[in-house]
Design an enzyme around this catalytic site. Structure first.
Site, PDB file in Angstrom:
ATOM      1  N   HIS A  56      -4.551   3.474  -1.983  1.00 49.83           N
ATOM      2  CA  HIS A  56      -3.286   2.803  -2.254  1.00 49.83           C
ATOM      3  C   HIS A  56      -3.071   1.705  -1.218  1.00 49.83           C
ATOM      4  CE1 HIS A  56      -1.260   6.320  -4.625  1.00 49.83           C
ATOM      5  NE2 HIS A  56      -2.468   6.047  -5.066  1.00 49.83           N
ATOM      6  N   GLU A  58      -0.665   1.057   0.823  1.00 50.12           N
ATOM      7  CA  GLU A  58      -0.196   1.541   2.115  1.00 50.12           C
ATOM      8  C   GLU A  58      -1.329   2.156   2.920  1.00 50.12           C
ATOM      9  OE1 GLU A  58       0.969   2.250  -0.978  1.00 50.12           O
ATOM     10  OE2 GLU A  58       2.943   3.169  -0.848  1.00 50.12           O
ATOM     11  N   CYS A  89       1.172   8.737   0.480  1.00 51.06           N
ATOM     12  CA  CYS A  89       1.403   7.605   1.377  1.00 51.06           C
ATOM     13  C   CYS A  89       2.530   7.898   2.360  1.00 51.06           C
ATOM     14  CB  CYS A  89       1.696   6.344   0.570  1.00 51.06           C
ATOM     15  SG  CYS A  89       0.249   5.783  -0.368  1.00 51.06           S
TER      16      CYS A  89
END
Length: 152
Positions: A56, A58, A89
């Site tokens: 992801h 992040e 995350c």
């Protein structure tokens, strides 16, 4: 420059990262990690490209910063992300000791900063990260809506 103006400036950079994700055929989410007014890392969603469910925006920004800072803890930082973080995350943000998270669009399906869960408000966790949502939320949300509309 006010904090609100700085937040918009860095969220605009996160949106640029989200556009890179869209160009790669990934869900358009972007992240920018900042310390003392300076960008120290950036990332955009790449789980399809990397064949990695943890890739992801992040996570990639945190990994890049940890490598360049030579420390898995990133105190004194603010993470700007175009979409409310998921549980994975949010956990990584807490473990990295990020001081503040600023996100754009809320995620009513998997958001872990208040939409579905609120990981950041749990007082039992030993590190506290301040979370603020809605910064350029309409622009961030529209990018996601447009992406999924094209896919359908």
């Amino acid at each position: 420059m006010s904090q609100a103006e700085l937040d918009r400036q860095f969220m605009q950079q996160a949106l640029e990262q989200a556009n890179l994700a869209a160009l790669a055929g990934e869900v358009p989410v972007g992240a920018v990690l900042v310390r003392n007014g300076q960008v120290i890392s950036k990332g955009f969603n790449q789980p399809i490209t990397h064949r990695d469910p943890s890739a992801h925006a992040e996570m990639l920004a945190l990994r890049q910063a940890a490598l360049s800072e030579k420390n898995y803890r990133l105190p004194g930082t603010t993470l700007y992300v175009t979409l409310e973080p998921c549980v994975m995350c949010a956990g990584a943000i807490l473990h990295a000791r990020v001081e503040r998270i600023v996100f754009g669009a809320t995620d009513p399906k998997t958001g872990a900063a208040g939409s579905v869960l609120d990981v950041f408000s749990s007082k039992q966790i030993n590190h506290q990260t301040t979370a603020e949502g809605g910064v350029m939320g309409e622009e961030c949300g529209q990018l996601l809506r447009d992406f999924f509309k094209e896919r359908r």
